[in-house]
Design a protein around this motif. Structure first.
Motif, PDB file in Angstrom:
ATOM      1  N   ALA A  93      -8.865  -1.820  -4.512  1.00  0.00           N
ATOM      2  CA  ALA A  93      -7.729  -0.961  -5.270  1.00  0.00           C
ATOM      3  C   ALA A  93      -8.377  -0.124  -6.212  1.00  0.00           C
ATOM      4  O   ALA A  93      -7.939   1.093  -6.247  1.00  0.00           O
ATOM      5  CB  ALA A  93      -6.642  -1.923  -5.984  1.00  0.00           C
ATOM      6  N   THR A  96       0.803  -1.065   0.059  1.00  0.00           N
ATOM      7  CA  THR A  96      -0.013   0.010   0.017  1.00  0.00           C
ATOM      8  C   THR A  96       0.712   1.374   0.071  1.00  0.00           C
ATOM      9  O   THR A  96       0.662   2.185  -0.917  1.00  0.00           O
ATOM     10  CB  THR A  96      -0.926   0.036   1.328  1.00  0.00           C
ATOM     11  OG1 THR A  96      -1.506  -1.277   1.045  1.00  0.00           O
ATOM     12  CG2 THR A  96      -1.972   1.060   1.349  1.00  0.00           C
ATOM     13  N   TRP A 103      -7.626  -6.373  -0.749  1.00  0.00           N
ATOM     14  CA  TRP A 103      -6.769  -5.252  -1.389  1.00  0.00           C
ATOM     15  C   TRP A 103      -7.027  -5.053  -2.815  1.00  0.00           C
ATOM     16  O   TRP A 103      -7.064  -4.058  -3.203  1.00  0.00           O
ATOM     17  CB  TRP A 103      -5.155  -5.462  -0.970  1.00  0.00           C
ATOM     18  CG  TRP A 103      -4.331  -4.513  -1.333  1.00  0.00           C
ATOM     19  CD1 TRP A 103      -3.758  -3.402  -0.227  1.00  0.00           C
ATOM     20  CD2 TRP A 103      -3.788  -3.807  -2.606  1.00  0.00           C
ATOM     21  NE1 TRP A 103      -3.156  -2.370  -0.882  1.00  0.00           N
ATOM     22  CE2 TRP A 103      -3.008  -2.839  -2.354  1.00  0.00           C
ATOM     23  CE3 TRP A 103      -3.937  -4.513  -3.791  1.00  0.00           C
ATOM     24  CZ2 TRP A 103      -2.352  -2.014  -3.298  1.00  0.00           C
ATOM     25  CZ3 TRP A 103      -3.353  -3.504  -4.873  1.00  0.00           C
ATOM     26  CH2 TRP A 103      -2.424  -2.535  -4.880  1.00  0.00           C
ATOM     27  N   CYS A 141       2.556   1.579  -3.340  1.00  0.00           N
ATOM     28  CA  CYS A 141       1.449   2.147  -4.446  1.00  0.00           C
ATOM     29  C   CYS A 141       0.775   3.483  -4.154  1.00  0.00           C
ATOM     30  O   CYS A 141       0.527   4.339  -5.218  1.00  0.00           O
ATOM     31  CB  CYS A 141       0.037   1.247  -4.461  1.00  0.00           C
ATOM     32  SG  CYS A 141       0.648  -0.317  -5.209  1.00  0.00           S
ATOM     33  N   ASP A 142       0.633   4.168  -2.981  1.00  0.00           N
ATOM     34  CA  ASP A 142       0.141   5.233  -2.831  1.00  0.00           C
ATOM     35  C   ASP A 142       1.243   6.385  -2.932  1.00  0.00           C
ATOM     36  O   ASP A 142       0.955   7.427  -3.660  1.00  0.00           O
ATOM     37  CB  ASP A 142       0.081   5.383  -1.167  1.00  0.00           C
ATOM     38  CG  ASP A 142      -1.103   4.787  -0.566  1.00  0.00           C
ATOM     39  OD1 ASP A 142      -1.790   4.404  -1.187  1.00  0.00           O
ATOM     40  OD2 ASP A 142      -1.301   4.969   0.601  1.00  0.00           O
ATOM     41  N   ARG A 199      -9.603   2.793  -4.108  1.00  0.00           N
ATOM     42  CA  ARG A 199      -8.396   3.740  -3.368  1.00  0.00           C
ATOM     43  C   ARG A 199      -7.547   4.297  -4.625  1.00  0.00           C
ATOM     44  O   ARG A 199      -7.137   5.656  -4.459  1.00  0.00           O
ATOM     45  CB  ARG A 199      -7.553   2.722  -2.913  1.00  0.00           C
ATOM     46  CG  ARG A 199      -6.279   3.422  -2.093  1.00  0.00           C
ATOM     47  CD  ARG A 199      -5.512   2.358  -1.242  1.00  0.00           C
ATOM     48  NE  ARG A 199      -4.406   3.185  -0.371  1.00  0.00           N
ATOM     49  CZ  ARG A 199      -4.768   3.498   0.834  1.00  0.00           C
ATOM     50  NH1 ARG A 199      -5.909   3.217   1.433  1.00  0.00           N
ATOM     51  NH2 ARG A 199      -3.827   3.974   1.579  1.00  0.00           N
ATOM     52  N   TYR A 200      -7.265   3.880  -5.922  1.00  0.00           N
ATOM     53  CA  TYR A 200      -6.465   4.296  -6.732  1.00  0.00           C
ATOM     54  C   TYR A 200      -7.055   4.986  -8.182  1.00  0.00           C
ATOM     55  O   TYR A 200      -6.541   5.485  -9.120  1.00  0.00           O
ATOM     56  CB  TYR A 200      -5.226   3.437  -7.057  1.00  0.00           C
ATOM     57  CG  TYR A 200      -4.597   3.012  -6.038  1.00  0.00           C
ATOM     58  CD1 TYR A 200      -3.908   3.947  -5.172  1.00  0.00           C
ATOM     59  CD2 TYR A 200      -4.649   1.666  -5.582  1.00  0.00           C
ATOM     60  CE1 TYR A 200      -2.888   3.459  -4.102  1.00  0.00           C
ATOM     61  CE2 TYR A 200      -3.968   1.358  -4.369  1.00  0.00           C
ATOM     62  CZ  TYR A 200      -3.037   2.151  -3.857  1.00  0.00           C
ATOM     63  OH  TYR A 200      -2.510   1.762  -2.746  1.00  0.00           O
TER      64      TYR A 200
END
Length: 383
Positions: free
Chosen positions: A91, A57, A87, A60-61, A94-95
């Motif tokens: 994803a 995480t 996850w 990737c963040d 989140r992304y």
């Protein structure tokens, strides 16, 4: 802040970047900082990190905060690490469109060709017979496996079906599809069946001393007829330092793939060379990435080539030949009576058409009629 106006919902985009195979978040962030101004893709391809939710995480963040798109590798979604599946599901939320997909497993086609199947099946035969816990039907199968492996019994259709079924029955591939997560893999052979097995994107491995133009013809032919995306990943040329080819050669290889219509262009960054903070990548390789980025960029938007192959070579249905050399395997077996003829016509057509040639397989699901100006079949005589 993101450095470009790239909209990753467009099918015309090209993604240029590296695959990170290091072990720590610090190494990943250092590489991201190095490439973020002249790439738009970071592939997190680290086995150790794929088991660490916090590190996955955090990396990737950071990559997405620096304007990079991401692809995340999982060898499999291990039930011992239930966070992985959760996850993946979370994803996209989140992304957003920065998460392009999951790189799942690796080299299924190459493993099919190069694995030591003889010892595998013979050992299986011995183990199962020793337990006395197998059915008579299966016992007959195991007894006959010797003829199958030594080539006296060949069934290309059965092998193709088994290869495809293995992937189609893979729980993790099914899970990715159910969650609308694109499924990536890299390979060096049997691209046609990788797609049939369920992969959405195949990255052809370039630089491993195989014919670059032939690898491109095989992967883009499969992608074109099956309506999939494809890419190229530059891998090792040498089995020791410096591992990768020169920056100039890599630039030429990725440029060729880009001109042929690749959507993904990647350099494989593994292992770490002593006293190098960036894995195997050197200034020479970073300069190649910068040069290619400048070549492809037009008003900060990367556009995929619209090259349509002029000609196609159609090989026999389910002829799963590695095609790295004349003596290469077909599924489990060595070359057959057609291999030399297929090799010769392939080389002649590649010499004539280069990246304007697609190589595909005779399959009623994917007809070639009306899709190419010139159609050649494996058993025809060229002028």
């Amino acid at each position: 802040m993101p450095k470009s106006t790239i909209n990753s919902e467009s099918s015309e985009l090209v993604y240029l970047g590296v695959s990170f195979c290091g072990n720590t978040t610090a190494e990943a962030k250092l590489l991201i900082d190095k490439i973020k101004d002249y790439t738009n893709l970071f592939v997190l391809q680290s086995g150790p990190i794929s088991y660490n939710m916090t590190a996955t995480t955090e990396i990737c963040d950071y990559a997405t905060s620096q304007g990079l798109n991401i692809i995340v590798y999982f060898g499999w979604l291990n039930p011992e690490y239930p966070w992985q599946a959760l996850w993946v599901q979370n994803a996209p939320q989140r992304y957003g469109d920065k998460i392009l997909g999951v790189y799942y497993y690796d080299e299924p086609g190459g493993i099919q060709l190069d694995y030591d199947w003889e010892n595998h099946f013979m050992n299986l035969n011995v183990r199962l017979k020793g337990t006395g816990a197998i059915s008579e039907r299966y016992r007959v199968f195991l007894d006959s496996i010797t003829g199958y492996l030594n080539g006296t019994i060949r069934d290309y259709d059965a092998e193709a079906q088994a290869f495809i079924a293995y992937m189609q029955n893979d729980h993790d591939i099914s899970f990715l599809k159910e969650n609308s997560i694109p499924c990536f893999v890299s390979d060096y052979a049997l691209f046609w069946w990788d797609y049939l097995g369920g992969y959405d994107v195949v990255l052809a491995q370039l630089g491993n001393n195989a014919s670059i133009v032939q690898e491109i013809a095989l992967v883009k032919g499969a992608a074109h007829l099956q309506d999939k995306d494809w890419g190229a990943i530059v891998t090792w040329k040498y089995n020791d330092v410096p591992y990768l080819d020169s920056g100039e050669e890599i630039y030429q290889q990725l440029s060729m793939a880009h001109q042929a219509g690749a959507k993904y262009l990647i350099i494989f960054d593994y292992p770490t060379i002593e006293n190098n903070h960036y894995g195997v990548l050197t200034d020479d390789h970073f300069e190649a990435l910068q040069k290619l980025w400048a070549d492809m960029r037009d008003n900060n938007v990367l556009i995929k080539s619209d090259l349509q192959a002029e000609a196609v070579l159609v090989l026999p249905q389910n002829y799963g030949w590695g095609m790295r050399h004349v003596e290469d395997r077909i599924w489990l077996w060595g070359p057959d009576e057609h291999s030399q003829m297929i090799w010769d016509i392939t080389q002649k057509l590649l010499d004539t058409y280069g990246i304007n040639l697609d190589i595909v397989y005779d399959d009623p699901q994917f007809p070639v009629t009306g899709k190419y100006d010139k159609i050649y079949y494996w058993n025809q005589t060229l002028p």
